[in-house]
Design a protein around this motif. Structure first.
Motif, short mmCIF file in Angstrom:
data_model
loop_
_atom_site.label_atom_id
_atom_site.label_comp_id
_atom_site.label_asym_id
_atom_site.label_seq_id
_atom_site.Cartn_x
_atom_site.Cartn_y
_atom_site.Cartn_z
N LYS B 39 1.00 -1.18 0.05
CA LYS B 39 0.15 0.10 -0.17
C LYS B 39 0.88 1.36 0.19
O LYS B 39 0.45 2.07 -0.66
CB LYS B 39 -0.81 -0.08 1.10
CG LYS B 39 -1.88 -1.12 1.37
CD LYS B 39 -2.99 -1.19 0.21
CE LYS B 39 -3.99 -0.28 0.50
NZ LYS B 39 -5.10 -0.30 -0.67
N TYR B 40 1.98 1.06 0.84
CA TYR B 40 2.94 2.36 0.81
C TYR B 40 3.73 2.32 -0.40
O TYR B 40 4.20 3.73 -0.64
CB TYR B 40 3.76 2.54 2.21
CG TYR B 40 3.12 2.82 3.28
CD1 TYR B 40 2.71 4.24 3.29
CD2 TYR B 40 3.00 1.93 4.39
CE1 TYR B 40 1.87 4.58 4.61
CE2 TYR B 40 2.20 2.47 5.62
CZ TYR B 40 1.86 3.86 5.56
OH TYR B 40 1.18 4.04 6.91
N ALA B 42 2.49 2.29 -3.70
CA ALA B 42 1.21 2.25 -4.71
C ALA B 42 2.11 2.27 -5.95
O ALA B 42 3.18 3.09 -6.27
CB ALA B 42 0.52 3.22 -4.62
N SER B 346 6.16 8.75 5.11
CA SER B 346 5.35 8.07 4.10
C SER B 346 3.72 8.45 4.28
O SER B 346 3.28 8.57 5.35
CB SER B 346 5.14 6.41 3.99
OG SER B 346 6.53 5.99 3.86
N GLN B 348 -0.18 7.67 2.46
CA GLN B 348 -0.79 6.77 1.50
C GLN B 348 -2.44 7.17 1.78
O GLN B 348 -3.17 7.45 2.71
CB GLN B 348 -0.71 5.24 1.96
CG GLN B 348 -1.09 4.26 1.12
CD GLN B 348 -2.59 4.05 1.12
OE1 GLN B 348 -3.08 4.17 2.25
NE2 GLN B 348 -3.32 3.69 0.02
N LYS B 349 -3.07 7.35 0.44
CA LYS B 349 -4.53 7.28 0.58
C LYS B 349 -5.28 6.60 -0.69
O LYS B 349 -4.52 6.37 -1.93
CB LYS B 349 -4.75 8.84 0.18
CG LYS B 349 -5.98 9.42 -0.30
CD LYS B 349 -6.98 9.54 0.69
CE LYS B 349 -8.48 9.97 0.38
NZ LYS B 349 -9.38 9.79 1.33
N ASP B 350 -6.31 5.91 -0.25
CA ASP B 350 -7.10 5.35 -1.24
C ASP B 350 -8.15 6.31 -1.56
O ASP B 350 -9.05 6.42 -0.85
CB ASP B 350 -7.84 4.17 -0.66
CG ASP B 350 -6.53 2.90 -0.69
OD1 ASP B 350 -5.41 3.10 -1.38
OD2 ASP B 350 -6.95 1.64 0.00
N TRP B 356 -2.85 5.89 -3.91
CA TRP B 356 -1.79 6.92 -4.10
C TRP B 356 -1.06 6.84 -2.86
O TRP B 356 -1.35 6.67 -1.86
CB TRP B 356 -2.48 8.27 -4.32
CG TRP B 356 -1.51 9.15 -4.58
CD1 TRP B 356 -0.74 9.87 -5.50
CD2 TRP B 356 -1.05 10.28 -3.35
NE1 TRP B 356 -0.02 10.93 -5.27
CE2 TRP B 356 -0.06 11.02 -3.83
CE3 TRP B 356 -1.33 10.20 -2.02
CZ2 TRP B 356 0.33 12.06 -3.17
CZ3 TRP B 356 -0.65 10.99 -1.22
CH2 TRP B 356 0.23 12.06 -1.76
N SER B 357 0.40 6.91 -3.20
CA SER B 357 1.57 7.04 -1.94
C SER B 357 2.57 7.79 -2.29
O SER B 357 2.97 8.07 -3.56
CB SER B 357 1.66 5.66 -1.54
OG SER B 357 2.90 5.14 -2.47
N ASN B 359 6.57 8.50 -0.30
CA ASN B 359 7.46 8.31 0.49
C ASN B 359 8.67 9.37 0.43
O ASN B 359 9.03 9.80 -0.67
CB ASN B 359 8.05 6.91 0.34
CG ASN B 359 6.86 5.69 0.54
OD1 ASN B 359 6.80 5.26 1.60
ND2 ASN B 359 6.11 5.77 -0.48
#
Lengths: 367, 622
Positions: B39-40, B42, B346, B348-350, B356-357, B359
């Motif tokens: 997830k992080y 993406a 980091s 992250q957003k859904d 989207w992520s 870092n």
């Protein structure tokens, strides 16, 4: 330097060992030219009967050491002319090649063996292997015996522990005697009635071992400046040795009968380990960092300027002189990760040509 | 440097401010879990080691089996010998290997030796392909291999025994128990092989290639409460090898022992404030080459925190500290000591159709100025209905690799002032999924600058220098499907990668390599796995293909290794009776007796066979 990669930092250490230069036993030329003259009238014995050979180490541990044939008449090079039983290359770290009795003895430093080939066709004839052949360097033949210098094993601290000269009976290809010598034995040359082997060890040994081929016995050590390596025999039959020295390199002339040191010349620079001699055997050739020097055997001081300079040289690794025309050959082994190159300069010191060799050209043999 | 630190702190502050804002709105307690790396990162590509392959061939090292799973190349210096990965066209030191969250590449050599990563030691093997330094730190150019040994099996006890060709034996024993809040999983393993296989086309057996490897893995956990726990992970691997010489070599005596202790102690808590983890670690890497010991000792401390703001913005921040001591004779009488600190964050957003992520990492290393490392990526669902999904993935990153301790401290050669290697990477891929049918394609590009190479200088002394620039690019395609025909399940996966890895610029001594493909980096690579499952029977076939590999910098055909297709097959049967289970497996390796080399001059065995029997006792169903 990809061959730094294999196993542990140890490899870098081992690699340094190989980065020191190998040189040809000039005496081979004598023997070969004698044979060549004799056979002039006969039909060709093979494709590689006349010309020059470049001995290429290959990438350390890669098993791809090879021999390049250079036709000195046509200027054409042919790569990888000898295949061992595996069928691809000569072997691992092809160190040197000595021709005797139409046989080529190929010393494989990495494979710890000698391959035997027909010197004119380079067809495979066999192998000499023995437990005592560990890190072999150079081979010289007197009569029916071959004398092989071997560095022996390293101990845990990378000290050589059992360098020796092995005596091989060429009628059976068996090792019959082991003559212990100082550490890091390197070149071996027959001069007068004796064999002389330089004990180099990257400057840590400082002797030349004398062996009597009549008895296959050790005779004595001749003390020279530290790190003796390349040797040549001059027109007067005197032996010349180039040493690394403490501050700068040194040339020493030894009387091969009395073992007296007759002359020492401080070269005033840190020369590479190879030593070659002109066809008239009256001048010696040595080099460092692309600068090639010529010194008469009668000189008492070193020349201050080079005979010629090779500008675009990557990493000098081999030096030789063609005994027929005096051409000076320098092998370039820039990284040992790709094919090397040979520079040919005329006897007048002018650039003539270059050609591609295998990986790590380390010695030349002219025949 | 200050500017970078400032930028970094600004990023954290903004994130915290966002959180504060979120908190004021959101008073009810929320359960926050640490998100997986996928997830992080993406927009990235991950490969997971197939569980059938892992189970059947867990006696093999990772360098022997990963190339059957996805397009990757391993230069193995013989059978069971040193194994270096070439992922996405990079060299072995350009892939980071992490075990339970700590980097386990050799700090002296830079690379990880996959021959001392026995598959049995891991419960989970995952590979992130492409640039990932912003998350995984130094060396994540070609990708990152993620290993964990946290157990997770339902077995109380399992025992495996294998017998195979060339005097090969493998034994493993695993046990697990739980007493109230304490649980423990332990494994012991040993593999040994005479390894005197007949050399293909040569009337000789391979001399001096015997090896053994053994180890212990322990995972223990104490659960303080539902939300708090302490875990301990320990792994000791002890490997001994006679170094397999090149073909036709005599009188070889080189031997190497690798002894690696790795210890990680962690405290985790998962509360309304987020998920926090504090870790302390110790790594002791010893190599004994011909009785000559080199040792690198490392102390590790790290802390991380993950939380959620505005309900769906996941934010994480972490700090990691490595204290490294290089006890290597060649570094001089005083062992060099250095510290590496990494700060990372980091977010992250859904969104509805977009995950989207972003870092960011800033490493600080003694004597080395390291760059700020961003990573940005997204997965975008282009089209989706009940039957199929089209997804577009893309990411871009800046990555780095710290010079190794050898590069910097080797006496009379190493250079303290070497710059870190840096790379810019970008990739994009398209995935089409229709039920079990999945097709994916991906294009990637990476530019590596300040690549360190040891080049000869005055007096023939080799020294490391930042001399090389390398461009890698390529495309990859994979197809995967699983169909059920009556009682039979068929599944298959094939993948192909086209990779160019070209030296663009380098030192004059290595000019022959300019415009050429890197050595041991095949342009064409392929992999395939096929399985037929029928009740408790299964038949598997694993394939790997590698195109021509050049072994010299100038790409001369004379030194190149020929392309090969390698196939393994296995037939498996399992029995279960209550809590007791038995598995039987017969593996035929190198089915077509392919004559191949993975490293110049090192023989590999022809067709060979391996039998495996294992017993496992599972927990009683509650």
């Amino acid at each position: 330097m990809n061959n730094r990669y294999p196993a542990a930092p140890a490899v870098t250490h081992t690699f340094k060992a190989f980065a020191t230069l190998r040189r040809m036993a000039i005496l081979v030329l004598l023997v070969v030219s004698l044979w060549a003259c004799k056979d002039d009238e006969q039909a060709p014995k093979g494709k590689f009967e006349h010309g020059a050979l470049v001995i290429n180490e290959g990438a350390f541990g890669g098993g791809n050491g090879s021999i390049t044939y250079y036709n000195t008449t046509t200027g054409m090079a042919e790569q990888n002319i000898y295949r061992n039983v595996i069928g691809k290359f000569a072997g691992d770290v092809t160190q040197s090649l000595t021709i005797h009795d139409d046989k080529a003895y190929i010393v494989l430093n990495g494979d710890n063996k000698i391959e035997i080939a027909d010197a004119n066709t380079f067809e495979r004839l066999g192998t000499i292997s023995d437990d005592a052949i560990v890190q072999p360097r150079y081979l010289e033949v007197v009569g029916n015996y071959a004398y092989l210098t071997v560095q022996g094993e390293y101990d845990a601290n990378y000290n050589l522990v059992e360098s020796s000269v092995l005596v091989i009976d060429l009628s059976t290809n068996k090792v019959i005697k082991k003559l212990e010598t100082d550490k890091g034995v390197e070149n071996i040359v027959h001069a007068g009635n004796y064999l002389f082997a330089s004990n180099y060890y990257y400057g840590q040994s400082s002797t030349v071992t004398v062996i009597d081929p009549a008895t296959n016995a050790f005779v004595k050590y001749v003390d020279v400046a530290s790190g003796p390596s390349g040797m040549a025999v001059d027109v007067n039959g005197k032996l010349w040795v180039i040493s690394q020295g403490d501050e700068s390199s040194v040339l020493t002339r030894i009387n091969p009968s009395t073992f007296e040191k007759e002359t020492t010349i401080d070269l005033g620079l840190s020369a590479d380990t190879d030593l070659a001699i002109t066809p008239d055997k009256s001048s010696l050739i040595y080099y460092t960092s692309g600068r090639v020097y010529k010194i008469a055997i009668t000189a008492t001081t070193a020349p201050s300027t080079p005979f010629f300079t090779i500008a675009d040289l990557g990493y000098e690794y081999a030096l030789g002189v063609d005994p027929e025309n005096g051409d000076i050959w320098v092998g370039d082994a820039p990284t040992f990760t790709a094919d090397g190159k040979v520079f040919i300069y005329g006897a007048d010191g002018k650039s003539k040509t270059t050609f591609t060799s295998g990986i790590g050209p380390t010695n030349f043999v002219f025949k | 440097m200050l500017l970078r630190l400032g930028f970094f702190l600004a990023f954290i502050t903004t994130a915290l401010a966002a959180k504060a804002q979120g908190d004021s709105v959101l008073l009810k307690p929320v359960t926050v879990y640490g998100l997986p790396d996928e997830k992080y990162l993406a927009g990235s590509q991950f490969y997971t080691l197939d569980s059938a392959l892992q189970k059947q061939q867990d006696s093999r090292h990772l360098g022997e089996i990963l190339a059957f799973q996805f397009p990757v190349y391993f230069r193995n210096y013989g059978n069971g010998m040193l194994s270096g990965i070439s992922l996405r066209g990079t060299s072995p030191s350009h892939t980071a290997v992490r075990w339970n969250g700590i980097n386990i590449n050799s700090f002296s050599l830079g690379q990880a030796d996959f021959s001392i990563l026995p598959t049995v030691a891991f419960s989970d093997v995952k590979v992130h392909a492409g640039g990932g330094s912003a998350r995984y730190g130094s060396g994540a150019f070609g990708g990152t291999v993620l290993l964990s040994s946290v157990g997770g099996s339902s077995d109380i006890l399992s025992v495996s025994q294998e017998v195979g060709s060339y005097g090969r034996y493998f034994t493993s024993l695993k046990g697990a128990f739980r007493i109230r809040k304490f649980s423990s999983t332990s494994s012991l393993y040993r593999v040994q092989a005479q390894n005197d296989f007949p050399i293909p086309h040569l009337n000789e057996r391979q001399p001096h290639a015997a090896y053994w490897q053994q180890g212990i893995v322990e995972h223990a956990q104490y659960t303080i409460s539902n939300a708090r726990r302490i875990t301990l992970d320990y792994w000791y691997n002890d490997a001994h090898k006679e170094i397999q010489p090149n073909l036709g070599s005599n009188n070889n005596t080189d031997e190497q022992d690798d002894r690696n202790h790795r210890f990680v102690l962690s405290y985790e808590q998962n509360t309304a404030q987020g998920f926090s983890k504090i870790t302390g670690g110790f790594v002791d890497d010893r190599i004994v080459f011909n009785n000559n010991l080199t040792e690198i000792v490392r102390w590790i401390g790290s802390a991380s925190h993950q939380f959620v703001v505005a309900e769906s913005w996941h934010v994480s921040g972490s700090a990691e500290w490595n204290h490294i001591i290089g006890k290597i004779k060649e570094y001089g009488p005083t062992s060099p000591v250095e510290d590496r600190v990494d700060l990372a964050a980091s977010v992250q957003k859904d969104f509805k159709n977009v995950a989207w992520s972003f870092n960011l990492r800033q490493p600080f290393i003694t004597h080395v100025s390291a760059p700020l490392l961003p990573y940005i990526g997204a997965d975008v669902v282009l089209f989706k209905n009940a039957k199929q999904t089209w997804t577009l993935s893309a990411n871009a990153s800046k990555n780095f690799r710290a010079p190794t301790l050898n590069d910097r401290y080797w006496q009379d050669a190493g250079a303290r002032d070497l710059l870190p290697e840096t790379s810019y990477a970008a990739e994009a891929g398209l995935t089409w999924r229709r039920q079990n049918f999945n097709v994916n394609t991906r294009g990637f590009y990476q530019w590596v600058d300040q690549w360190i190479q040891w080049v000869p200088g005055a007096q023939g002394v080799y020294r490391p220098r930042n001399v090389k620039q390398v461009r890698t690019d390529g495309v990859e395609a994979g197809i995967e499907d699983r169909v059920k025909i009556g009682p039979v399940v068929l599944q298959g996966k094939v993948a192909y990668q086209f990779t160019q890895a070209i030296t663009e610029k380098t030192d004059n001594t290595d000019i022959a390599s300019v415009g050429k493909q890197l050595i041991y980096t095949p342009v064409h690579t392929g992999s395939g796995t096929f399985g037929v499952l029928y009740g408790t029977w299964s038949l598997n076939m694993f394939l790997q293909y590698s195109g021509t590999r050049f072994t010299d910098a100038a790409n001369a055909a004379m030194y190149a290794l020929d392309p090969f297709l390698l196939a393994d097959m296995s037939l498996n049967k399992s029995y279960a009776h209550g809590q007791h289970g038995f598995d039987f497996s017969v593996q035929l390796k190198n089915v077509f007796a392919t004559d191949y080399q993975l490293y110049s001059g090192r023989a590999m065995p022809g067709r060979n066979i391996n039998f495996k029997i294992s017993y496992h006792l599972t927990r009683k169903q509650q």
